[in-house]
Design an enzyme around this catalytic site. Structure first.
Site, PDB file in Angstrom:
ATOM      1  N   ASP A 199       1.051  -1.149   0.099  1.00 34.96           N
ATOM      2  CA  ASP A 199       0.054  -0.203  -0.076  1.00 34.96           C
ATOM      3  C   ASP A 199       0.788   1.347  -0.165  1.00 34.96           C
ATOM      4  OD1 ASP A 199      -3.277   0.169   1.183  1.00 34.96           O
ATOM      5  OD2 ASP A 199      -1.907   2.140   0.905  1.00 34.96           O
ATOM      6  N   TYR A 241     -15.228   5.430 -13.939  1.00 35.72           N
ATOM      7  CA  TYR A 241     -14.821   4.534 -12.734  1.00 35.72           C
ATOM      8  C   TYR A 241     -14.952   3.023 -13.239  1.00 35.72           C
ATOM      9  CZ  TYR A 241     -15.385   1.497  -8.432  1.00 35.72           C
ATOM     10  OH  TYR A 241     -15.233   0.742  -7.609  1.00 35.72           O
TER      11      TYR A 241
HETATM   12  N1  UFG Z   1     -26.859   9.013  -1.239  1.00 33.68           N
HETATM   13  C1  UFG Z   1     -27.986  10.169  -1.027  1.00 33.68           C
HETATM   14  N2  UFG Z   1     -27.182  10.904  -0.335  1.00 33.68           N
HETATM   15  C2  UFG Z   1     -25.813  10.905  -0.071  1.00 33.68           C
HETATM   16  C3  UFG Z   1     -25.195   9.953  -0.414  1.00 33.68           C
HETATM   17  C4  UFG Z   1     -25.583   9.130  -1.177  1.00 33.68           C
HETATM   18  O1  UFG Z   1     -29.090  10.054  -1.213  1.00 33.68           O
HETATM   19  O2  UFG Z   1     -25.301  12.085   0.604  1.00 33.68           O
HETATM   20  C5  UFG Z   1     -27.646   7.840  -2.147  1.00 33.68           C
HETATM   21  C6  UFG Z   1     -27.037   7.709  -3.337  1.00 33.68           C
HETATM   22  O3  UFG Z   1     -28.063   8.291  -4.407  1.00 33.68           O
HETATM   23  C7  UFG Z   1     -27.387   6.178  -3.563  1.00 33.68           C
HETATM   24  C8  UFG Z   1     -27.182   5.790  -2.468  1.00 33.68           C
HETATM   25  O4  UFG Z   1     -27.451   6.871  -1.474  1.00 33.68           O
HETATM   26  O5  UFG Z   1     -28.840   5.938  -4.048  1.00 33.68           O
HETATM   27  C9  UFG Z   1     -25.860   5.000  -1.942  1.00 33.68           C
HETATM   28  O6  UFG Z   1     -24.802   6.107  -2.463  1.00 33.68           O
HETATM   29  P1  UFG Z   1     -23.372   5.660  -2.177  1.00 33.68           P
HETATM   30  O7  UFG Z   1     -22.495   6.823  -2.525  1.00 33.68           O
HETATM   31  O8  UFG Z   1     -23.331   5.409  -0.866  1.00 33.68           O
HETATM   32  O9  UFG Z   1     -22.987   4.403  -2.921  1.00 33.68           O
HETATM   33  P2  UFG Z   1     -23.337   4.256  -4.462  1.00 33.68           P
HETATM   34  O10 UFG Z   1     -24.205   3.408  -4.861  1.00 33.68           O
HETATM   35  O11 UFG Z   1     -23.246   5.339  -5.314  1.00 33.68           O
HETATM   36  O12 UFG Z   1     -21.768   3.553  -4.961  1.00 33.68           O
HETATM   37  C10 UFG Z   1     -21.608   2.234  -4.850  1.00 33.68           C
HETATM   38  C11 UFG Z   1     -20.251   1.902  -4.489  1.00 33.68           C
HETATM   39  C12 UFG Z   1     -19.296   2.179  -5.711  1.00 33.68           C
HETATM   40  C13 UFG Z   1     -19.993   1.589  -7.055  1.00 33.68           C
HETATM   41  C14 UFG Z   1     -21.313   2.011  -7.151  1.00 33.68           C
HETATM   42  C15 UFG Z   1     -21.861   1.357  -8.318  1.00 33.68           C
HETATM   43  O13 UFG Z   1     -19.765   2.792  -3.481  1.00 33.68           O
HETATM   44  O14 UFG Z   1     -18.023   1.803  -5.532  1.00 33.68           O
HETATM   45  O15 UFG Z   1     -21.849   1.483  -5.912  1.00 33.68           O
HETATM   46  O16 UFG Z   1     -22.819   2.331  -8.953  1.00 33.68           O
HETATM   47  F1  UFG Z   1     -19.040   1.886  -8.011  1.00 33.68           F
END
Ligand code: UFG
Length: 329
Positions: A31, A138
């Protein structure tokens, strides 16, 4: 087994290292600490602080190993929209260097940290055969590296499993490890910090989706379960039918943003201040795994069953580490 873990000081990597040590494997953590934490690396490992793009350092570090689990990489969908080049540089080009080093060191067993972002917008059940049409750099970078692994596997250079995670969440159940990102973007830690008054109200990114409560559905899988799946993959990769096998890691259960907020409120006993904002670009309405292959090939079933259990571990970690790993210094 002697296992080299790139990104072993990061969130999911550190949990996998802990699991490997528990099962008696010898572990080398590789790392550069650009995002990982030295505090997350146990003394029982050999620690190599180096960049995976450094061929000489990698070839030396991988000497006499039986397998590589490759976590090191950039992981933010939003970050990749702003700076796509660094995603291709780190997740793809440096990955190629790591494969060169693996070849030079004679290591052919390869477990790759991939993502459901390789699928893009769902057009039916998200099993591994679903079309791969990533909608952000990504996802493209991760899919491109999967394709390299597949090509190398076909010519016999590696045997590889790509583990496509859905939403990794929670913290190690014994409280020793957790999630600590410099720019936190993930829902559960943000909701917990909003409940604890450590940051402002949470914004729900859209409540006008065609889902039961209008907010996005995601498949949250506990990080200890993910860690265990990597260890199972180390054995499975030698007996899979194909030399390259992608496997989803999810629970098959969708949880909405509002349900996550309710869970955080139950677990913390505190309201999560929040408001509803516009949709976040690139967010599919629902991402829920078809997880059958992980059971069939790895014999893997998630042990943490409910969103409340996941949130409880994240909350326990955050209470003990209000500043993340720097709380330990
Ligand atoms: N969300 C909110 N408010 C926030 C943050 C997130 O409403 O402040 C919502 C997002 O819109 C989403 C859900 O919460 O619907 C989850 O969001 P995250 O950011 O926690 O996770 P993601 O689903 O966007 O991302 C995950 C992984 C990524 C992967 C992705 C695939 O963290 O590595 O799924 O789309 F690539």
């Amino acid at each position: 087994m002697r296992v080299a873990v790139t990104g072993g000081a990061g969130y999911i990597g550190s949990h996998a290292v802990a699991e490997l040590l528990t099962l008696g494997h010898q572990v080398t953590v590789i790392d550069d600490l650009s995002a990982g934490h030295a505090e997350a690396v146990p003394a029982a490992t050999r620690f190599v602080r180096a960049d995976i793009g450094d061929l000489v350092a990698m070839t030396t570090a991988l000497d006499h190993h039986d397998a590589i689990i490759h976590f090191a990489g950039l992981l933010s969908v939003g970050g990749s929209m702003k700076d796509p080049r660094s995603y291709f540089q780190t997740n793809f080009i440096k990955g190629l260097v790591l494969l060169d080093a693996a070849k030079a060191a004679g290591v052919s067993r390869f477990i790759f940290s991939s993502t459901c972002a390789t699928y893009g917008v769902p057009r039916g059940p998200l099993n591994e055969d679903h079309p791969k049409e990533p909608v952000n750099p990504y996802g493209v970078s991760k899919r491109a590296f999967e394709q390299v692994l597949e090509a190398y596997a076909r010519i016999g250079q590696v045997r590889a499993i790509a583990l496509r995670y859905f939403n990794a969440a929670g913290a190690r159940r014994d409280g020793s490890l957790g999630e600590d990102h410099t720019h936190e973007e993930h829902l559960i830690p943000l909701a917990i910090d909003a409940a604890a008054g450590r940051r402002g109200p949470l914004t729900i990114y859209g409540d006008d989706y065609e889902t039961p409560d209008g907010t996005c559905l995601r498949d949250y899988i506990h990080v200890d379960d993910l860690a265990r799946a990597h260890v199972l993959a180390l054995d499975a990769v030698e007996r899979t039918e194909a030399p390259f096998t992608p496997i989803n890691l999810g629970t098959g259960r969708g949880t909405s943003v509002r349900e996550v907020i309710q869970s955080v409120e139950r677990v913390t006993g505190t309201k999560v201040p929040h408001s509803v904002g516009p949709r976040r670009p690139g967010d599919p309405p629902a991402l829920v795994a078809a997880p059958q292959r992980s059971l069939a090939i790895l014999g893997f079933e998630p042990q943490v069953a409910s969103i409340d259990e996941i949130v409880e571990t994240a909350w326990k970690w955050r209470k003990a580490h209000p500043q993340g790993y720097s709380s330990e210094r």
